[in-house]
Design an enzyme around this catalytic site. Sequence first.
Site, PDB file in Angstrom:
ATOM      1  N   HIS A  16       4.788   0.188  -0.150  1.00  0.00           N
ATOM      2  CA  HIS A  16       5.635  -0.596   0.745  1.00  0.00           C
ATOM      3  C   HIS A  16       4.807  -1.712   1.356  1.00  0.00           C
ATOM      4  O   HIS A  16       3.573  -1.703   1.261  1.00  0.00           O
ATOM      5  CB  HIS A  16       6.255   0.310   1.820  1.00  0.00           C
ATOM      6  CG  HIS A  16       5.243   1.113   2.581  1.00  0.00           C
ATOM      7  ND1 HIS A  16       4.670   2.268   2.097  1.00  0.00           N
ATOM      8  CD2 HIS A  16       4.677   0.905   3.809  1.00  0.00           C
ATOM      9  CE1 HIS A  16       3.818   2.746   2.984  1.00  0.00           C
ATOM     10  NE2 HIS A  16       3.796   1.934   4.031  1.00  0.00           N
ATOM     11  N   HIS A  61       0.847  -1.198   0.000  1.00  0.00           N
ATOM     12  CA  HIS A  61       0.000   0.000   0.000  1.00  0.00           C
ATOM     13  C   HIS A  61       0.878   1.241   0.000  1.00  0.00           C
ATOM     14  O   HIS A  61       2.081   1.163   0.245  1.00  0.00           O
ATOM     15  CB  HIS A  61      -0.883   0.037   1.263  1.00  0.00           C
ATOM     16  CG  HIS A  61      -0.093   0.166   2.529  1.00  0.00           C
ATOM     17  ND1 HIS A  61       0.617  -0.879   3.078  1.00  0.00           N
ATOM     18  CD2 HIS A  61       0.144   1.230   3.343  1.00  0.00           C
ATOM     19  CE1 HIS A  61       1.244  -0.470   4.166  1.00  0.00           C
ATOM     20  NE2 HIS A  61       0.988   0.815   4.344  1.00  0.00           N
ATOM     21  N   ARG A  79       9.094  -8.760  15.244  1.00  0.00           N
ATOM     22  CA  ARG A  79       9.454  -7.409  14.788  1.00  0.00           C
ATOM     23  C   ARG A  79       8.446  -6.431  15.362  1.00  0.00           C
ATOM     24  O   ARG A  79       7.248  -6.723  15.412  1.00  0.00           O
ATOM     25  CB  ARG A  79       9.430  -7.372  13.257  1.00  0.00           C
ATOM     26  CG  ARG A  79       9.672  -5.990  12.685  1.00  0.00           C
ATOM     27  CD  ARG A  79      10.044  -6.059  11.215  1.00  0.00           C
ATOM     28  NE  ARG A  79      10.254  -4.724  10.713  1.00  0.00           N
ATOM     29  CZ  ARG A  79       9.313  -3.970  10.176  1.00  0.00           C
ATOM     30  NH1 ARG A  79       8.088  -4.437  10.036  1.00  0.00           N
ATOM     31  NH2 ARG A  79       9.572  -2.747   9.780  1.00  0.00           N
ATOM     32  N   ASP A  83       0.893   5.099   1.989  1.00  0.00           N
ATOM     33  CA  ASP A  83       0.235   5.718   3.144  1.00  0.00           C
ATOM     34  C   ASP A  83      -0.535   6.950   2.673  1.00  0.00           C
ATOM     35  O   ASP A  83      -0.018   7.752   1.904  1.00  0.00           O
ATOM     36  CB  ASP A  83       1.275   6.097   4.214  1.00  0.00           C
ATOM     37  CG  ASP A  83       1.912   4.863   4.841  1.00  0.00           C
ATOM     38  OD1 ASP A  83       1.308   3.776   4.760  1.00  0.00           O
ATOM     39  OD2 ASP A  83       3.007   4.979   5.404  1.00  0.00           O
TER      40      ASP A  83
HETATM   41  C1  LIG Z   1      -7.437  -1.198   4.834  1.00  0.00           C
HETATM   42  C2  LIG Z   1      -7.257  -0.038   5.396  1.00  0.00           C
HETATM   43  C3  LIG Z   1      -6.442   0.166   6.646  1.00  0.00           C
HETATM   44  C4  LIG Z   1      -6.064   1.612   6.565  1.00  0.00           C
HETATM   45  C5  LIG Z   1      -7.366   2.192   6.052  1.00  0.00           C
HETATM   46  C6  LIG Z   1      -7.662   1.274   4.853  1.00  0.00           C
HETATM   47  O1  LIG Z   1      -9.000   1.301   4.438  1.00  0.00           O
HETATM   48  C7  LIG Z   1      -6.726   1.683   3.706  1.00  0.00           C
HETATM   49  C8  LIG Z   1      -5.439   2.394   4.227  1.00  0.00           C
HETATM   50  C9  LIG Z   1      -4.897   1.793   5.522  1.00  0.00           C
HETATM   51  C10 LIG Z   1      -3.881   2.685   6.208  1.00  0.00           C
HETATM   52  C11 LIG Z   1      -2.431   2.446   5.747  1.00  0.00           C
HETATM   53  C12 LIG Z   1      -1.521   3.440   6.474  1.00  0.00           C
HETATM   54  C13 LIG Z   1      -1.812   3.499   7.976  1.00  0.00           C
HETATM   55  O2  LIG Z   1      -1.334   2.312   8.589  1.00  0.00           O
HETATM   56  C14 LIG Z   1      -3.338   3.630   8.245  1.00  0.00           C
HETATM   57  C15 LIG Z   1      -3.615   3.914   9.717  1.00  0.00           C
HETATM   58  C16 LIG Z   1      -3.926   4.660   7.344  1.00  0.00           C
HETATM   59  O3  LIG Z   1      -4.143   5.826   7.581  1.00  0.00           O
HETATM   60  O4  LIG Z   1      -4.252   4.090   6.129  1.00  0.00           O
HETATM   61  C17 LIG Z   1      -4.029   2.402   7.679  1.00  0.00           C
HETATM   62  C18 LIG Z   1      -5.548   2.286   7.852  1.00  0.00           C
HETATM   63  C19 LIG Z   1      -5.943   1.536   9.114  1.00  0.00           C
HETATM   64  O5  LIG Z   1      -5.267   0.536   9.473  1.00  0.00           O
HETATM   65  O6  LIG Z   1      -6.944   1.902   9.736  1.00  0.00           O
HETATM   66  O1  LIG Z   2       5.220  -2.159  10.189  1.00  0.00           O
HETATM   67  C1  LIG Z   2       5.784  -1.816   9.148  1.00  0.00           C
HETATM   68  O2  LIG Z   2       6.984  -1.924   8.970  1.00  0.00           O
HETATM   69  C2  LIG Z   2       4.974  -1.236   8.005  1.00  0.00           C
HETATM   70  C3  LIG Z   2       3.540  -0.983   8.365  1.00  0.00           C
HETATM   71  C4  LIG Z   2       2.897   0.028   7.499  1.00  0.00           C
HETATM   72  O3  LIG Z   2       3.278   0.246   6.391  1.00  0.00           O
HETATM   73  C5  LIG Z   2       1.751   0.768   8.030  1.00  0.00           C
HETATM   74  O4  LIG Z   2       1.363   0.537   9.201  1.00  0.00           O
HETATM   75  O5  LIG Z   2       1.212   1.619   7.295  1.00  0.00           O
HETATM   76 FE   LIG Z   3       2.330   1.996   5.535  1.00  0.00          FE
END
Ligand SMILES: C=C1C[C@]23C[C@@]1(O)CC[C@H]2[C@@]12CC[C@H](O)[C@@](C)(C(=O)O1)[C@H]2[C@@H]3C(=O)O
Ligand SMILES: O=C(O)CCC(=O)C(=O)O
Ligand SMILES: [Fe+2]
Length: 340
Positions: free
Chosen positions: A256, A199, A266, A201
Amino acid sequence: MVVPSPTSSKITSNKTRAMGIPTIDLSMERSQLSQTVVKACEEYGFFRVVNHNVPKEVIARLEEEGAEFFSKPSHEKRRAGPASPFGYGFTNIGPNGDIGDLEYLLLHANPLSIAQISKTIANDSTKFSTVVKEYVEVVKEVTCEILDLVVEGLGVADKSGLSRLIRDFDSDSVLRMNHYPPLKVKWKGNKNSIGFGAHSDPQMLTIMRSNDVGGLQIYTREGLWLPVPPDPTNFFVMVGDVLQVMTNGKFMSVRHRALTNTSEARMSMIYFAAPPLDWWIAPLPEMVSPPENESVYKAFTWAQYKEATYSLRLGDSRLDLFRAQIDTHLLSSSQSQFQC
Ligand SMILES: C=C1C[C@]23C[C@@]1(O)CC[C@H]2[C@@]12CC[C@H](O)[C@@](C)(C(=O)O1)[C@H]2[C@@H]3C(=O)O
Ligand SMILES: O=C(O)CCC(=O)C(=O)O
Ligand SMILES: [Fe+2]
């Protein structure tokens, strides 16, 4: 200066250059530093930061709190869940069926929210809350310093225009601690599983560190998954979707993922720097001048972008929904090929 990390091969040609992880030394002379940060964001969307001045005790204290929490029995940890979106979560990532071999704590970075949620997480919630707030404060400073360097390197007039959004009391930044336990089943040879699928961020900038166990990989422009050697005393920085939009695509958010390690646990701690929910996101004026440099994206609020993010799967490409001219084929292909 962008230099290869100690574990990567010397940069000699375009091909080997792509294999190195750029490292930014924050103690470097400022004008050179800002150019180097911009170059790393443009070429990789990812870099390592050294000489950041974050006291190692602040990092160690959060590491210790995290380790203590994740070592608790499941029924105790579950009291801090489910993560919807904040709190304790395991296996499920987000609301749309994504899964991974991990457990995590997801916290809003606002001090009041930290104090509140800490009560469900730790027996000594005051200590936990103090340690988290302290970490957030120092990592926020590193983030703001990097954003000021970005602005300077890009020649943007408003010198603290990006960092101000992160310092804002209503900033929607979040802190995440991921714990990837070692695989229970031992395979012949090395068989990793997906801890956190591919994904980008959604926020502006991501600042992460982990313990001394590898697993993070970034997807290079050459189409390769590049393992990032762990570096517990330093930080890794990733360009997020919002910064891609603000630079009108000059920087690209980096894809990533994290693989689990077969034998060692980890733990990563990640700060996602985001503007307030009602902030309008659009390319910076300097990124769309001269006028023929039209905006590639429609303007949208961070709340709108978050809503779109949470309606999609982890690996989906949400930015396609906000392009100024939407290609109809992009709409159907925002379901990404990067799911894994
Ligand atoms: C599957 C999902 C988890 C996420 C929200 C989403 O719908 C798509 C983006 C995901 C992500 C990736 C980066 C961060 O870890 C996070 C907190 C964010 O802002 O977008 C997570 C979301 C989550 O885990 O709630
Ligand atoms: O834990 C990690 O090293 C990556 C996790 C990540 O990409 C995320 O939480 O958005
Ligand atoms: Fe991430």
